[in-house]
Scaffold this motif. Structure first.
Motif, mmCIF file in Angstrom:
data_model
loop_
_atom_site.group_PDB
_atom_site.id
_atom_site.type_symbol
_atom_site.label_atom_id
_atom_site.label_comp_id
_atom_site.label_asym_id
_atom_site.label_seq_id
_atom_site.Cartn_x
_atom_site.Cartn_y
_atom_site.Cartn_z
ATOM 1 N N UNK A 70 0.875 -1.168 -0.134
ATOM 2 C CA UNK A 70 -0.004 0.026 -0.067
ATOM 3 C C UNK A 70 0.916 1.294 0.075
ATOM 4 N N UNK A 71 0.383 2.292 -0.202
ATOM 5 C CA UNK A 71 1.090 3.655 -0.391
ATOM 6 C C UNK A 71 1.518 4.584 0.863
ATOM 7 N N UNK A 72 0.985 3.974 2.131
ATOM 8 C CA UNK A 72 1.659 4.625 3.330
ATOM 9 C C UNK A 72 3.056 4.695 3.010
ATOM 10 N N UNK A 73 3.598 5.868 3.518
ATOM 11 C CA UNK A 73 5.191 6.232 3.248
ATOM 12 C C UNK A 73 5.945 5.232 3.825
ATOM 13 N N UNK A 74 5.634 4.715 5.296
ATOM 14 C CA UNK A 74 6.662 3.655 5.502
ATOM 15 C C UNK A 74 6.924 2.436 4.964
ATOM 16 N N UNK A 75 5.895 2.398 3.959
ATOM 17 C CA UNK A 75 6.086 1.089 2.975
ATOM 18 C C UNK A 75 6.545 1.494 1.344
ATOM 19 N N UNK A 76 5.873 2.913 1.169
ATOM 20 C CA UNK A 76 5.784 3.151 -0.408
ATOM 21 C C UNK A 76 7.069 4.409 -0.440
ATOM 22 N N UNK A 77 7.408 5.183 0.717
ATOM 23 C CA UNK A 77 7.959 6.486 0.489
ATOM 24 C C UNK A 77 9.359 6.499 -0.479
ATOM 25 N N UNK A 78 9.946 5.481 -0.426
ATOM 26 C CA UNK A 78 11.359 5.288 -1.280
ATOM 27 C C UNK A 78 10.872 4.694 -2.589
ATOM 28 N N UNK A 79 9.708 4.469 -3.179
ATOM 29 C CA UNK A 79 9.670 3.845 -4.223
ATOM 30 C C UNK A 79 10.150 4.665 -5.561
ATOM 31 N N UNK A 80 10.034 5.984 -5.743
ATOM 32 C CA UNK A 80 10.264 6.693 -6.513
ATOM 33 C C UNK A 80 11.759 6.848 -6.757
ATOM 34 N N UNK A 81 12.522 6.876 -5.755
ATOM 35 C CA UNK A 81 13.888 6.871 -5.931
ATOM 36 C C UNK A 81 14.361 5.562 -5.950
ATOM 37 N N UNK A 82 13.837 4.450 -5.641
ATOM 38 C CA UNK A 82 14.276 3.291 -5.754
ATOM 39 C C UNK A 82 14.022 2.839 -7.340
ATOM 40 N N UNK A 83 13.056 3.181 -7.742
ATOM 41 C CA UNK A 83 12.639 2.924 -9.339
ATOM 42 C C UNK A 83 13.983 3.645 -10.208
ATOM 43 N N UNK A 84 14.327 4.722 -10.000
ATOM 44 C CA UNK A 84 15.279 5.390 -10.459
ATOM 45 C C UNK A 84 16.681 4.551 -10.786
ATOM 46 N N UNK A 85 17.063 3.890 -9.514
ATOM 47 C CA UNK A 85 18.034 2.907 -9.492
ATOM 48 C C UNK A 85 17.749 1.512 -10.116
ATOM 49 N N UNK A 86 16.725 1.046 -10.341
ATOM 50 C CA UNK A 86 16.354 -0.284 -11.043
ATOM 51 C C UNK A 86 15.946 0.054 -12.348
ATOM 52 N N UNK A 87 16.723 0.068 -13.392
ATOM 53 C CA UNK A 87 16.263 0.495 -14.841
ATOM 54 C C UNK A 87 15.223 -0.458 -15.520
ATOM 55 N N UNK A 88 15.101 -1.969 -15.045
ATOM 56 C CA UNK A 88 14.228 -2.684 -15.869
ATOM 57 C C UNK A 88 12.894 -3.111 -15.093
ATOM 58 N N UNK A 89 12.953 -2.555 -13.690
ATOM 59 C CA UNK A 89 11.916 -2.607 -12.783
ATOM 60 C C UNK A 89 10.538 -2.115 -13.360
ATOM 61 N N UNK A 90 9.349 -2.979 -12.922
ATOM 62 C CA UNK A 90 8.325 -2.218 -13.108
ATOM 63 C C UNK A 90 7.517 -2.212 -11.738
ATOM 64 N N UNK A 91 6.544 -1.075 -11.240
ATOM 65 C CA UNK A 91 6.351 -0.920 -9.982
ATOM 66 C C UNK A 91 4.777 -1.373 -10.227
ATOM 67 N N UNK A 92 4.246 -2.485 -9.136
ATOM 68 C CA UNK A 92 3.139 -2.860 -8.854
ATOM 69 C C UNK A 92 2.401 -2.321 -7.679
ATOM 70 N N UNK A 93 1.108 -1.719 -8.018
ATOM 71 C CA UNK A 93 0.426 -0.906 -6.877
ATOM 72 C C UNK A 93 -0.965 -0.942 -7.155
ATOM 73 N N UNK A 94 -1.810 -1.011 -6.109
ATOM 74 C CA UNK A 94 -3.157 -1.215 -6.009
ATOM 75 C C UNK A 94 -3.407 -0.019 -7.028
#
Length: 321
Positions: A70-94
């Protein structure tokens, strides 16, 4: 690295460093040289994730999925920054959370309303948007492959309407975010774990939580991987405890008088008493004072969430003739 625990079946937990040690776990699933990351904690956790991947021999390009319970920030706050470091990853979210990953403005405003702007920034840092083309809606029943390993999405409201849990077909386990409560290792007694519901603002729904718990238990999981904090077994016992404690917390909220600060204080006092009784009933390893101190922020947020739930279920005021 000391922050990494490997459980077998390709499942690993990283201590996110969020708040205090063993408060929030980030899970990594490895299969056939590919990886999925479940929850990201805050921006400050990203270096720990990258370090754990290196320790596991996984290159950033080998991460296929970042999955948010879910997108509460203790679970998702770093998602954007992490995706920048993982060039092939896709993000799964509700689907309900998708737009907030593309544009986190309202998510940030809601977080500031709970913590205040200064504390929110201290906890989470600057939120980074995720490009829409890199996001996949995590709809109920969706199955995705990690190498030869199937992961299935379960829509699990109760803690939040935008909450999912992830079924791992190899480990025969769920990654539960907050739907299966929290289970701090400090409470363990002779290896026996205990669990506490999370009724935090603003979308707590007791009926939804009961249904979600039962839906997961019906899969007969061998383990649950909680964000707070990681692997628990004996899930039938813990599920029964969750059902009982959700009902007890709701009863405390319904019995509270007045509204505003006075009601909040009464609910909080009732939750503290529940935890005293639970600690005695279950013989938790910590003493009463240490138990309440460890749960201080959780109980405060639980009381807030119960108050919001009470307010939202009130009938609308008449609009006149």
């Amino acid at each position: 690295m000391n922050d990494l625990i490997s459980y077998g079946d390709g499942v690993h937990a990283i201590d996110s460093g969020y708040g205090r040690p063993r408060l929030a776990a980030i899970h990594v699933i490895v299969q056939d040289g590919r990886a999925a990351i479940i929850d990201t904690a805050s921006n400050g956790s990203v270096p720990r994730i990258l370090g754990a991947l290196a320790a596991l021999g996984i290159a950033p390009e080998a991460v296929d999925w970042v999955i948010l319970t879910h997108i509460h920030l203790d679970h998702a706050g770093g998602a954007g920054s992490l995706m920048c470091a993982l060039p092939q990853a896709r993000l799964l979210v509700h689907p309900r959370g998708l737009r907030h990953m593309i544009d986190p403005t309202r998510l940030w405003e809601a977080t500031c309303a709970v913590y205040g702007p200064e504390q929110a920034f201290t906890l989470y840092g600057q939120l980074v948007p995720v490009p829409a083309e890199r996001i996949v809606p995590a709809t109920d029943g969706l199955e995705v492959l990690l190498g030869s390993r199937m992961l299935r999405i379960f829509d699990t409201p109760g803690h939040a309407r935008h909450h999912i849990c992830i079924w791992d077909s190899v480990a025969r386990a769920f990654f539960t975010g907050d739907t299966f409560g929290l289970s701090y290792r400090e409470f363990d007694t002779d290896g026996r774990a205990f669990v506490v519901p999370t009724t935090t603002p603003t979308q707590f729904d007791p009926e939804g939580m009961h249904l979600s718990i039962d839906r997961m238990l019906a899969m007969q999981p061998q383990a649950m991987y909680l964000t707070h904090y990681s692997r628990v077994t004996d899930v039938e016992r813990l599920g029964a405890d969750l059902h009982r404690l959700v009902d007890t917390m709701v009863a405390v909220a319904e019995a509270a008088r007045g509204d505003g600060v006075a009601r909040h204080v009464e609910i909080l006092a009732g939750l503290e008493q529940i935890m005293r009784e639970e600690a005695a009933r279950q013989n938790w390893a910590l003493g009463e004072d240490d138990t309440l101190e460890l749960l201080r922020m959780d109980l405060e947020l639980n009381a807030q969430g119960l108050g919001v739930w009470l307010d939202n279920r009130k009938p609308a005021a008449p609009t006149g003739a």
